[in-house]
Design a protein around this motif. Structure first.
Motif, PDB file in Angstrom:
ATOM      1  N   LEU A  89       0.769  -1.332  -0.019  1.00  0.00           N
ATOM      2  CA  LEU A  89      -0.190  -0.014   0.084  1.00  0.00           C
ATOM      3  C   LEU A  89       0.982   1.339  -0.004  1.00  0.00           C
ATOM      4  O   LEU A  89       0.455   2.154  -0.717  1.00  0.00           O
ATOM      5  CB  LEU A  89      -0.858  -0.038   1.233  1.00  0.00           C
ATOM      6  N   ALA A  90       1.820   1.316   0.853  1.00  0.00           N
ATOM      7  CA  ALA A  90       2.622   2.408   0.901  1.00  0.00           C
ATOM      8  C   ALA A  90       3.268   2.670  -0.464  1.00  0.00           C
ATOM      9  O   ALA A  90       3.652   3.689  -0.863  1.00  0.00           O
ATOM     10  CB  ALA A  90       3.755   2.475   1.872  1.00  0.00           C
ATOM     11  N   TYR A  91       3.898   1.577  -1.094  1.00  0.00           N
ATOM     12  CA  TYR A  91       4.444   1.771  -2.249  1.00  0.00           C
ATOM     13  C   TYR A  91       3.549   2.221  -3.419  1.00  0.00           C
ATOM     14  O   TYR A  91       3.648   3.118  -4.282  1.00  0.00           O
ATOM     15  CB  TYR A  91       5.098   0.630  -2.720  1.00  0.00           C
ATOM     16  N   ASN A  92       2.394   1.375  -3.482  1.00  0.00           N
ATOM     17  CA  ASN A  92       1.359   1.794  -4.349  1.00  0.00           C
ATOM     18  C   ASN A  92       0.737   3.304  -4.132  1.00  0.00           C
ATOM     19  O   ASN A  92       0.569   3.976  -5.425  1.00  0.00           O
ATOM     20  CB  ASN A  92      -0.011   1.016  -4.173  1.00  0.00           C
ATOM     21  N   LEU A  93       0.703   3.770  -2.985  1.00  0.00           N
ATOM     22  CA  LEU A  93       0.154   5.172  -2.931  1.00  0.00           C
ATOM     23  C   LEU A  93       1.149   5.873  -3.070  1.00  0.00           C
ATOM     24  O   LEU A  93       1.055   7.247  -3.065  1.00  0.00           O
ATOM     25  CB  LEU A  93      -0.515   5.316  -1.561  1.00  0.00           C
ATOM     26  N   GLU A  94       2.497   5.778  -3.440  1.00  0.00           N
ATOM     27  CA  GLU A  94       3.596   6.466  -3.744  1.00  0.00           C
ATOM     28  C   GLU A  94       4.054   7.456  -2.484  1.00  0.00           C
ATOM     29  O   GLU A  94       4.433   8.267  -2.545  1.00  0.00           O
ATOM     30  CB  GLU A  94       3.561   7.470  -4.949  1.00  0.00           C
ATOM     31  N   LEU A  95       3.603   6.709  -1.308  1.00  0.00           N
ATOM     32  CA  LEU A  95       4.312   7.284  -0.183  1.00  0.00           C
ATOM     33  C   LEU A  95       5.618   7.012   0.291  1.00  0.00           C
ATOM     34  O   LEU A  95       6.513   7.762   1.169  1.00  0.00           O
ATOM     35  CB  LEU A  95       3.219   7.053   1.084  1.00  0.00           C
ATOM     36  N   MET A  96       5.952   5.524   0.077  1.00  0.00           N
ATOM     37  CA  MET A  96       7.382   5.226   0.341  1.00  0.00           C
ATOM     38  C   MET A  96       8.004   4.436  -0.993  1.00  0.00           C
ATOM     39  O   MET A  96       7.242   3.803  -1.603  1.00  0.00           O
ATOM     40  CB  MET A  96       7.224   4.323   1.474  1.00  0.00           C
ATOM     41  N   GLU A  97       9.294   4.441  -1.028  1.00  0.00           N
ATOM     42  CA  GLU A  97      10.078   3.784  -2.103  1.00  0.00           C
ATOM     43  C   GLU A  97      10.805   2.752  -1.541  1.00  0.00           C
ATOM     44  O   GLU A  97      11.177   2.915  -0.035  1.00  0.00           O
ATOM     45  CB  GLU A  97      10.437   4.426  -2.855  1.00  0.00           C
ATOM     46  N   GLY A  98      11.516   2.005  -2.086  1.00  0.00           N
ATOM     47  CA  GLY A  98      12.472   0.930  -1.796  1.00  0.00           C
ATOM     48  C   GLY A  98      13.905   1.772  -1.358  1.00  0.00           C
ATOM     49  O   GLY A  98      13.807   3.111  -1.347  1.00  0.00           O
ATOM     50  N   VAL A  99      14.860   1.175  -0.870  1.00  0.00           N
ATOM     51  CA  VAL A  99      16.287   1.711  -0.448  1.00  0.00           C
ATOM     52  C   VAL A  99      17.268   1.332  -1.491  1.00  0.00           C
ATOM     53  O   VAL A  99      18.402   1.751  -1.140  1.00  0.00           O
ATOM     54  CB  VAL A  99      16.612   1.261   1.201  1.00  0.00           C
ATOM     55  N   GLY A 100      16.966   0.907  -2.481  1.00  0.00           N
ATOM     56  CA  GLY A 100      17.983   0.466  -3.474  1.00  0.00           C
ATOM     57  C   GLY A 100      18.310  -1.072  -3.552  1.00  0.00           C
ATOM     58  O   GLY A 100      17.988  -1.915  -2.414  1.00  0.00           O
ATOM     59  N   ASP A 101      18.714  -1.553  -4.704  1.00  0.00           N
ATOM     60  CA  ASP A 101      19.097  -2.718  -4.855  1.00  0.00           C
ATOM     61  C   ASP A 101      17.892  -3.874  -4.723  1.00  0.00           C
ATOM     62  O   ASP A 101      17.880  -5.033  -4.153  1.00  0.00           O
ATOM     63  CB  ASP A 101      20.058  -3.450  -3.796  1.00  0.00           C
ATOM     64  N   ASN A 102      16.620  -3.233  -5.054  1.00  0.00           N
ATOM     65  CA  ASN A 102      15.354  -3.869  -4.777  1.00  0.00           C
ATOM     66  C   ASN A 102      14.927  -4.343  -3.712  1.00  0.00           C
ATOM     67  O   ASN A 102      14.413  -5.508  -3.338  1.00  0.00           O
ATOM     68  CB  ASN A 102      15.328  -5.241  -6.031  1.00  0.00           C
ATOM     69  N   ARG A 103      15.346  -3.426  -2.722  1.00  0.00           N
ATOM     70  CA  ARG A 103      15.012  -3.921  -1.117  1.00  0.00           C
ATOM     71  C   ARG A 103      14.187  -2.817  -0.551  1.00  0.00           C
ATOM     72  O   ARG A 103      14.234  -1.704  -1.140  1.00  0.00           O
ATOM     73  CB  ARG A 103      16.429  -3.952  -0.246  1.00  0.00           C
ATOM     74  N   PHE A 104      13.430  -3.160   0.377  1.00  0.00           N
ATOM     75  CA  PHE A 104      12.516  -2.234   1.220  1.00  0.00           C
ATOM     76  C   PHE A 104      13.228  -2.101   2.516  1.00  0.00           C
ATOM     77  O   PHE A 104      12.929  -0.920   2.911  1.00  0.00           O
ATOM     78  CB  PHE A 104      11.144  -2.494   1.467  1.00  0.00           C
ATOM     79  N   ALA A 105      13.820  -2.982   2.905  1.00  0.00           N
ATOM     80  CA  ALA A 105      14.390  -2.635   4.493  1.00  0.00           C
ATOM     81  C   ALA A 105      13.398  -2.615   5.325  1.00  0.00           C
ATOM     82  O   ALA A 105      13.406  -1.641   6.132  1.00  0.00           O
ATOM     83  CB  ALA A 105      15.466  -1.786   4.375  1.00  0.00           C
ATOM     84  N   PRO A 106      12.595  -3.654   5.495  1.00  0.00           N
ATOM     85  CA  PRO A 106      11.471  -3.235   6.434  1.00  0.00           C
ATOM     86  C   PRO A 106      11.805  -3.167   7.933  1.00  0.00           C
ATOM     87  O   PRO A 106      10.962  -2.559   8.650  1.00  0.00           O
ATOM     88  CB  PRO A 106      10.488  -4.641   6.276  1.00  0.00           C
TER      89      PRO A 106
END
Length: 381
Positions: A213-230
């Motif tokens: 949801l956070a990604y879909n709503l463009e509120l948060m992105e990943g941190v690079g290298d295809n990672r979110f770092a949850p």
């Protein structure tokens, strides 16, 4: 649209650290049940007689196997077929769109193309004012001979045909209509097809829903290298940037679209939040240290969005129920307000908040998603 939580269900929130949404009525899957296809912490479950429901990551059937067919949960929404009729549920099994449609297809922003009998229309995931003192979910009435999506000038559009005449509605016009008709969460529309695939976010994880949801709503992105770092701890700077993005979206300006870079990449977000009244100049001296839960609650509750969210839970009951926050504590009123508005649920069955603890990116995604999307907020009592 109330979603009530029993004491037992609230107890399950401990593992989900402020942000998760647990279905009700969990029970071990009976022998012979087939479970597969995890997405956003939920999987389809099929009984030996061919009926479908959903199971959680512990293989517990949490939504009864009563449906003719089901689709995977996407953005916290599951499309289900009951008999020969289609509807939409959320992850606790509550209907958001009742199963009364012959066809149902998510179009944009939480709007669905739907068929009723021989006619077509458009329904909203969330009720909005009908202009007569009540609410409705019918965005375009069922008077059309057909409704379909097409592409016009490089963008998607809705085609409605009636008596041989076709009306073309580009999505940007529909988004504006959603705002004009006061559809809840219209400033934060769900974007069909925009889903992440981060290597460090498992489809079985409790936070997969909130990251989606956070990604879909463009509120948060990943941190690079295809990672979110949850599990990475949020800093004050990151919390301020997230608050600035929510504020910008709620106000309808373009600050959230501006890129950030440089040694002090968060400076523009700080300035924006100060100008918007979210922060006081000099309120934080170190923006690169971890943000506490109380500080994040204070920052988020001070946004225009945080102030605009309607109350879902009794504020007085919240004040009497949260065990580790008392009147006069730092950000106590902000913490209470976010509980009352269905944004916070606590970290255990006792609604414990842990105000001095830090916040992970996964937890922040959950809080931001629940602020942005009305259907994800919860009724505690």
């Amino acid at each position: 649209m109330a979603h009530r939580w029993t004491k037992a269900a609230r107890a399950g929130l401990a593992a989900l650290a402020l942000c998760a949404l647990l279905p009700l009525g969990a029970g071990a899957a009976p022998a012979g049940v087939t479970i597969w296809g995890y997405q956003e912490g939920m999987a389809k479950a099929q009984s030996p007689d061919g009926k479908f429901g959903y199971a959680n990551a512990r293989r517990e059937v949490v939504i009864p196997m009563q449906y003719t067919s089901v689709l995977d949960f996407t953005l916290g929404l599951g499309q289900v077929q009951l008999g020969d009729r289609l509807g939409v549920i959320r992850q606790d099994g509550t209907y958001l769109i009742q199963p009364e449609y012959g066809s149902l297809f998510h179009m944009t922003g939480g709007l669905y193309i739907a068929q009723k009998g021989t006619k077509w229309g458009v329904v909203s995931l969330l009720p909005f004012p009908d202009g007569k003192g009540g609410t409705t979910q019918i965005f375009y009435d069922f008077v059309y001979d057909s409704a379909r999506l097409t592409e016009v000038s490089g963008g998607e559009a809705l085609l409605l045909t009636k008596d041989g005449e076709t009306t073309v509605l580009p999505f940007y016009q529909i988004n504006q209509l959603m705002l004009e008709r006061q559809v809840p969460s219209a400033r934060f529309p769900l974007n069909r097809g925009r889903l992440p695939d981060f290597s460090d976010v498992s489809p079985r994880s409790w936070y997969d829903l909130w990251v989606d949801l956070a990604y879909n709503l463009e509120l948060m992105e990943g941190v690079g290298d295809n990672r979110f770092a949850p599990d990475r701890t949020m800093t004050v700077a990151e919390a301020v940037r997230l608050a600035a993005c929510m504020e910008s979206r709620q106000r309808g300006d373009n600050f959230h679209q501006q890129s950030v870079s440089g040694a002090v990449w968060y400076r523009s977000s700080v300035d924006y939040c100060v100008a918007s009244g979210i922060l006081r100049r000099g309120e934080f001296l170190d923006y690169e240290r971890p943000v506490t839960r109380a500080e994040m609650a204070h920052i988020f509750a001070s946004t225009s969005l945080g102030r605009a969210i309607p109350e879902k839970n009794s504020l007085e009951r919240v004040k009497a129920s949260v065990p580790d926050v008392k009147a006069g504590d730092y950000a106590a009123d902000d913490i209470y307000a976010l509980y009352a508005k269905g944004v916070l649920a606590g970290s255990d069955g006792k609604l414990t908040f842990r105000p001095g603890d830090t916040v992970t990116r996964a937890e922040a995604a959950g809080i931001a998603a629940r602020m942005a999307r009305m259907e994800q907020r919860i009724t505690l009592f």
